[in-house]
Design an enzyme around this catalytic site. Structure first.
Site, short mmCIF file in Angstrom:
data_model
loop_
_atom_site.label_atom_id
_atom_site.label_comp_id
_atom_site.label_asym_id
_atom_site.label_seq_id
_atom_site.Cartn_x
_atom_site.Cartn_y
_atom_site.Cartn_z
N GLY A 217 0.78 -1.24 0.00
CA GLY A 217 0.00 0.00 0.00
C GLY A 217 0.81 1.28 0.00
O GLY A 217 0.68 2.13 -0.90
N ILE B 169 3.96 1.91 -0.52
CA ILE B 169 4.88 2.06 -1.65
C ILE B 169 4.10 2.41 -2.92
O ILE B 169 4.52 3.29 -3.69
CB ILE B 169 5.72 0.78 -1.84
CG1 ILE B 169 6.79 0.71 -0.74
CG2 ILE B 169 6.37 0.74 -3.23
CD1 ILE B 169 7.68 -0.49 -0.80
N SER C 148 -13.53 0.27 1.94
CA SER C 148 -14.51 -0.26 0.98
C SER C 148 -15.84 -0.38 1.69
O SER C 148 -15.94 -0.20 2.92
CB SER C 148 -14.05 -1.62 0.47
OG SER C 148 -14.07 -2.56 1.54
N GLU D 217 -15.50 -3.08 4.32
CA GLU D 217 -14.69 -2.66 5.47
C GLU D 217 -15.47 -1.71 6.38
O GLU D 217 -15.37 -1.79 7.61
CB GLU D 217 -13.41 -1.99 4.97
CG GLU D 217 -12.42 -2.98 4.36
CD GLU D 217 -11.36 -2.34 3.50
OE1 GLU D 217 -10.47 -3.06 3.03
OE2 GLU D 217 -11.43 -1.10 3.27
N LEU E 140 -16.98 2.02 -3.83
CA LEU E 140 -18.07 1.09 -4.15
C LEU E 140 -17.80 0.27 -5.41
O LEU E 140 -18.73 -0.22 -6.05
CB LEU E 140 -19.38 1.88 -4.33
CG LEU E 140 -19.79 2.80 -3.18
CD1 LEU E 140 -21.01 3.62 -3.58
CD2 LEU E 140 -20.06 2.01 -1.91
N SER F 263 -6.93 -4.74 -15.02
CA SER F 263 -6.59 -5.32 -13.71
C SER F 263 -7.05 -4.38 -12.62
O SER F 263 -6.92 -3.16 -12.74
CB SER F 263 -5.08 -5.55 -13.60
OG SER F 263 -4.72 -5.90 -12.28
N ASP G 70 -5.04 2.04 -4.05
CA ASP G 70 -3.83 2.80 -3.72
C ASP G 70 -3.71 4.03 -4.61
O ASP G 70 -3.30 5.11 -4.16
CB ASP G 70 -2.59 1.92 -3.88
CG ASP G 70 -2.58 0.74 -2.93
OD1 ASP G 70 -3.12 0.87 -1.81
OD2 ASP G 70 -2.02 -0.31 -3.30
#
Length: 307
Positions: free
Chosen positions: A40, A42, A186, A189, A223, A248, A254
């Site tokens: 994260g 980095i 998120s 979370e 979301l 991806s 991040d």
């Protein structure tokens, strides 16, 4: 321009590749291998520099993989503070299955870190003159769940703004015991933190209750394909996702955090920084594997979606 310090307590060497098909038991032949310094904090520093900003990076590094990580970071133009640990830096692996376009992500838990190895991190924090401190990523084994809360207390005493992006007990401990400027959970979370089911309709009000409890000045709830919500004590701003071709999902969160931080450090107000973060998150999913967002893509998406 404000100064930024990014913290990576559990960095990684991120390796990604493609495979025609992923099968159990049999060998999966891969190709198009790429590797980047990751984790994260980095990733946040990498994106800030890509956007044209300056960022100091504090991270833990050990073993042969730590030596490799430091070599990978050296050419990126990031001012580094690498603190030694005994255990090696973890190696994470991501495979995209071309036949289905699904991603398989293998993320080790990381090294065991002692309190003695962690102590220099807090010494640097006590002496930093950074205006924004980004605490991003998981905690390594052996590091207490309250570690980010300790960082938040130091930042508050120095009148620095702490931006948090973590999960699980580390998120719970920090928001329960301290106050941060901005946190980016998120939907799942956030639900885990408040201890109740949350959907896209009530995420804003749930986040606002957390803000009003004194845990954070702002919460940016991501979301996924439905965009994100920025919540303050008196405002809830919902912005839809930016439609882009998906390569991806690695590093999208991040990139979001990094771009928001960079925009804030440039003096932009929180709503504009939020939209810039959304553009960076969208730009990140346009790239393959462990590559993050590209500056040109971020700027183009931001300009096209200003309204």
């Amino acid at each position: 321009m404000s100064k930024i310090l990014s913290i990576a307590l559990n960095p990684a060497i991120d390796i990604s590749s493609d495979a025609d098909k992923v099968r159990h038991t049999h060998k999966t032949r891969t190709h198009n291998q790429r590797q980047h310094a990751g984790g994260g904090g980095i990733n946040v520093a990498r994106v800030i520099v890509e956007l044209g900003g300056n960022c100091e990076l504090l991270y833990l590094s050990g073993g042969a993989t730590g030596t490799l990580l430091e070599a990978m970071l050296k050419p990126l133009g990031i001012r580094q503070h690498a603190f030694p640990i005994h255990d090696p830096v973890r190696v994470a692996y991501n495979v995209r299955e071309l036949s289905t376009n699904l991603e398989y992500r293998f993320v080790p838990e990381g090294p065991q870190v002692t309190e003695a190895e962690l102590a220099p991190v807090f010494d640097l924090l006590e002496n930093t003159d950074a205006d924004y401190i980004v605490a991003s990523g998981s905690l390594p084994r052996g590091v207490g769940d309250g570690t980010y809360a300790r960082m938040a207390a130091i930042a508050a005493a120095k009148k620095a703004r702490l931006i948090l992006d973590t999960s699980g007990e580390a998120l719970h401990e920090t928001l329960s015991k301290s106050k941060v400027f901005l946190v980016k959970p998120s939907l799942g979370e956030l639900a885990s933190f408040v201890g109740q089911e949350i959907d896209h309709d009530n995420a804003g009000s749930a986040a606002q209750a957390v803000v009003r409890s004194g845990a954070a000045d702002y919460i940016a709830v991501t979301l996924g394909g439905d965009g994100a919500i920025l919540v303050g004590a008196e405002t809830i701003q919902r912005v839809p996702a930016i439609e882009v071709p998906v390569q991806s999902a690695v590093g999208a969160g991040d990139s979001f955090v990094a771009a928001m931080t960079w925009s804030l450090a440039e003096g932009h107000e929180i709503g504009e920084a939020f939209r810039f973060g959304l553009a960076a998150g969208a730009a990140a999913v346009m790239t393959s594997g462990t590559e993050l967002c590209r500056r040109a893509d971020v700027l183009a998406l931001y300009e096209a979606n200003k309204g």
